[in-house]
Motif scaffolding. Structure first.
Motif, PDB file in Angstrom:
ATOM      1  N   ALA A  37       0.675  -1.059  -0.084  1.00 30.36           N
ATOM      2  CA  ALA A  37       0.033   0.008  -0.051  1.00 30.36           C
ATOM      3  C   ALA A  37       0.868   1.060  -0.002  1.00 30.36           C
ATOM      4  O   ALA A  37       0.623   2.469  -0.621  1.00 30.36           O
ATOM      5  N   ILE A  38       1.905   1.141   0.805  1.00 28.14           N
ATOM      6  CA  ILE A  38       2.998   2.334   1.174  1.00 28.14           C
ATOM      7  C   ILE A  38       3.522   2.612  -0.716  1.00 28.14           C
ATOM      8  O   ILE A  38       3.725   3.706  -1.127  1.00 28.14           O
ATOM      9  N   PHE A  39       3.956   1.504  -1.285  1.00 25.41           N
ATOM     10  CA  PHE A  39       4.250   1.596  -2.837  1.00 25.41           C
ATOM     11  C   PHE A  39       3.306   2.344  -3.447  1.00 25.41           C
ATOM     12  O   PHE A  39       3.611   3.161  -4.308  1.00 25.41           O
ATOM     13  N   ILE A  40       2.138   1.977  -3.526  1.00 27.51           N
ATOM     14  CA  ILE A  40       1.170   2.539  -4.505  1.00 27.51           C
ATOM     15  C   ILE A  40       0.962   3.894  -4.105  1.00 27.51           C
ATOM     16  O   ILE A  40       0.947   4.813  -4.867  1.00 27.51           O
TER      17      ILE A  40
ATOM     18  N   THR B  83      -5.917   4.843  -1.700  1.00 27.36           N
ATOM     19  CA  THR B  83      -4.985   4.125  -0.693  1.00 27.36           C
ATOM     20  C   THR B  83      -3.971   5.360  -0.060  1.00 27.36           C
ATOM     21  O   THR B  83      -3.528   5.440   1.057  1.00 27.36           O
ATOM     22  N   ARG B  84      -3.685   6.236  -0.823  1.00 32.80           N
ATOM     23  CA  ARG B  84      -2.894   7.620  -0.270  1.00 32.80           C
ATOM     24  C   ARG B  84      -3.507   8.121   0.873  1.00 32.80           C
ATOM     25  O   ARG B  84      -2.878   8.671   1.696  1.00 32.80           O
TER      26      ARG B  84
ATOM     27  N   ILE C 239      -4.058   9.722   6.323  1.00 33.47           N
ATOM     28  CA  ILE C 239      -4.689  10.194   7.442  1.00 33.47           C
ATOM     29  C   ILE C 239      -4.348   9.270   8.547  1.00 33.47           C
ATOM     30  O   ILE C 239      -4.561   9.879   9.706  1.00 33.47           O
ATOM     31  N   GLY C 240      -3.880   8.149   8.380  1.00 29.68           N
ATOM     32  CA  GLY C 240      -3.578   7.311   9.335  1.00 29.68           C
ATOM     33  C   GLY C 240      -2.422   7.892   9.982  1.00 29.68           C
ATOM     34  O   GLY C 240      -2.065   7.803  11.364  1.00 29.68           O
ATOM     35  N   THR C 241      -1.381   8.464   9.150  1.00 30.15           N
ATOM     36  CA  THR C 241       0.114   8.880   9.676  1.00 30.15           C
ATOM     37  C   THR C 241      -0.190  10.008  10.542  1.00 30.15           C
ATOM     38  O   THR C 241       0.384  10.207  11.583  1.00 30.15           O
TER      39      THR C 241
ATOM     40  N   LYS D 224     -13.305  15.973   0.168  1.00 25.67           N
ATOM     41  CA  LYS D 224     -14.121  16.678  -0.818  1.00 25.67           C
ATOM     42  C   LYS D 224     -14.100  15.964  -2.250  1.00 25.67           C
ATOM     43  O   LYS D 224     -13.108  15.697  -2.534  1.00 25.67           O
ATOM     44  N   PRO D 225     -15.323  15.766  -2.714  1.00 23.75           N
ATOM     45  CA  PRO D 225     -15.073  15.463  -4.216  1.00 23.75           C
ATOM     46  C   PRO D 225     -14.542  16.375  -4.954  1.00 23.75           C
ATOM     47  O   PRO D 225     -14.607  17.566  -4.729  1.00 23.75           O
ATOM     48  N   PRO D 226     -13.772  15.945  -6.185  1.00 22.14           N
ATOM     49  CA  PRO D 226     -13.841  14.660  -6.712  1.00 22.14           C
ATOM     50  C   PRO D 226     -12.539  13.674  -6.284  1.00 22.14           C
ATOM     51  O   PRO D 226     -12.485  12.787  -6.488  1.00 22.14           O
ATOM     52  N   THR D 227     -11.997  14.398  -5.136  1.00 21.21           N
ATOM     53  CA  THR D 227     -10.779  13.668  -4.628  1.00 21.21           C
ATOM     54  C   THR D 227     -11.123  12.117  -4.043  1.00 21.21           C
ATOM     55  O   THR D 227     -12.142  12.137  -3.119  1.00 21.21           O
ATOM     56  N   PRO D 228     -10.836  11.196  -4.552  1.00 22.98           N
ATOM     57  CA  PRO D 228     -11.305   9.911  -4.033  1.00 22.98           C
ATOM     58  C   PRO D 228     -10.953   9.362  -2.823  1.00 22.98           C
ATOM     59  O   PRO D 228      -9.695   9.579  -2.440  1.00 22.98           O
ATOM     60  N   SER D 229     -11.789   8.707  -1.940  1.00 22.05           N
ATOM     61  CA  SER D 229     -11.262   8.017  -0.704  1.00 22.05           C
ATOM     62  C   SER D 229     -12.368   6.742  -0.707  1.00 22.05           C
ATOM     63  O   SER D 229     -13.389   6.840  -1.313  1.00 22.05           O
TER      64      SER D 229
END
Length: 414
Positions: free
Chosen positions: A34-37, A208-209, A214-216, A356-361
């Motif tokens: 996930a970090i690589f992606i 993934t980013r 947000i976790g970090t 906020k859209p359109p940023t995907p989560s």
């Protein structure tokens, strides 16, 4: 009894136990992938536009492994392209507007095409407008006998005014060759498309980013608050301990998602950074409770009494002699907080209080899928982002369990 670890250092023992913990290693591999992606960014995404937002409504909700021809029309305005490093992180604007098609043909200076999935007659578009950035206003740079604004065709020669208001010359043959090379492509949507016809795989990779960021950030905020307040409460007795412990109890009694919503409302803003701060401000209590309890136990040890005898300052005693002795517990709870932060962010985005859209989560993608649930070709809109959330949360929990067993082998049940 002799131990297989008696001749190696404690850190080597911990590392060896962790490496032998297969579920933890699986979790670590998933996290590293996930970090690589996240770091590779748009360089490995099929859709390299900002926010992976290049879609076409004609191919809405297509199933996985969907393939179609794409006709790309040149934008008639100047596109601001990003630099190399910026394009890796934010993506780069495309020079084209896409339309999925079934068939196309070129006759003279006109492109005839049938839009994907529609049975009506062919639509037509100028070949020069499809391939070149023609100026959109009235330039008056070409002679009055031009048949169309800002371009004219005489025989095989084509003259046009570009978006910089410069006269350019080309030929119909060159335009047709460029059209075949640059304006027609076949795209495969490996995980299908969402309700706006955007590539789900690219948006999952972008998400993934968001989840890792947000976790970090949330974990760093929770560590700073939790360790500081927990250390103060555990080391100092009296009113300081009572006040901080009361505050921790109050915050602990409020459900995390409700507290995040309240913080978001107080900050009067929605967006990724507000979500980072809000999640971080709700996760510090568990760290503070662990640090407080451990410090109350450690500060009575003889080696701590010795530091007082040498006249060391309270802060040096706390950060140089007490906290290093509880590093294992802090690492374990930090790992579990990563998983909790990902879940909270997904919940926030599902409710419309996250990015906020359109940023995907991932949470937002689940929400978008939920809004069309029950319609045809909609199951994958929920399943794929839900699997990503579950897999990454599971990975952090497995790693956390492995770290716990590595630091405290008495809890190892593997």
């Amino acid at each position: 009894m002799a131990s297989e670890f008696e001749h190696i250092s404690p850190s080597s023992q911990i590392r060896k136990r962790l490496l032998s913990h297969k579920p933890a290693m699986f979790g670590l591999i998933v996290i590293l992938f996930a970090i690589f992606i996240a770091l590779a960014g748009h360089t490995i995404m099929p859709d390299k536009t900002p926010d992976a937002n290049d879609g076409a409504i004609q191919i809405s909700k297509q199933m996985p492994i969907f393939e179609t021809k794409i006709l790309k029309f040149r934008k008639r305005l100047e596109t601001q392209h990003a630099g190399f490093f910026e394009s890796i992180y934010n993506g780069d604007e495309t020079d084209y507007i896409i339309t999925p098609i079934d068939t196309f043909r070129i006759v003279g200076d006109t492109v005839f095409y049938k839009v994907y999935g529609k049975k009506q007659e062919e639509e037509a578009f100028s070949l020069i407008y499809a391939t070149k950035p023609v100026f959109t206003g009235h330039s008056n740079l070409l002679s009055d006998d031009s048949l169309h604004y800002n371009y004219q065709i005489k025989g095989d020669t084509v003259r046009y005014v570009d978006i910089q208001k410069r006269i350019r010359t080309t030929t119909l043959f060159e335009l047709k060759e460029e059209f075949q090379k640059e304006n027609i492509e076949t795209r495969t949507y490996w995980l299908g498309t969402d309700r706006l016809g955007r590539d789900i795989l690219s948006r999952l990779m972008y998400g993934t980013r968001i989840s890792l960021m947000i976790g970090t950030i949330a974990v760093l905020i929770s560590l700073a608050l939790g360790v500081t307040l927990g250390a103060l409460s555990g080391y100092f007795d009296g009113w300081i301990d009572n006040a901080i412990h009361w505050f921790m109890t109050v915050v602990w009694s409020i459900p995390s998602i409700m507290l995040v919503i309240a913080i978001t409302i107080v900050l009067q803003s929605k967006g990724v950074w507000v979500a980072f701060v809000a999640v971080g401000l709700t996760m510090w209590v568990e760290i503070a409770r662990i640090v407080r309890g451990k410090i109350k136990a450690i500060k009575r040890k003889p080696f701590i009494e010795a530091t007082h005898a040498f006249g060391m300052s309270h802060w040096r005693i706390i950060f140089r002699h007490i906290l290093p002795n509880m590093l294992g517990e802090i690492v374990v709870v930090t790992t579990s907080n990563f998983a909790a932060a990902i879940l909270i962010e997904a919940g926030l985005s599902f409710l419309g209080l996250g990015v906020k859209p359109p940023t995907p989560s991932w949470g937002m993608m689940v929400s978008e899928g939920y809004s069309v649930i029950g319609t045809s070709n909609s199951w994958h809109l929920i399943v794929f982002p839900s699997l990503c959330i579950s897999l990454l949360v599971l990975a952090f929990n497995l790693l956390g369990n492995g770290l716990r067993d590595a630091y405290d082998p008495n809890t190892n049940h593997g």
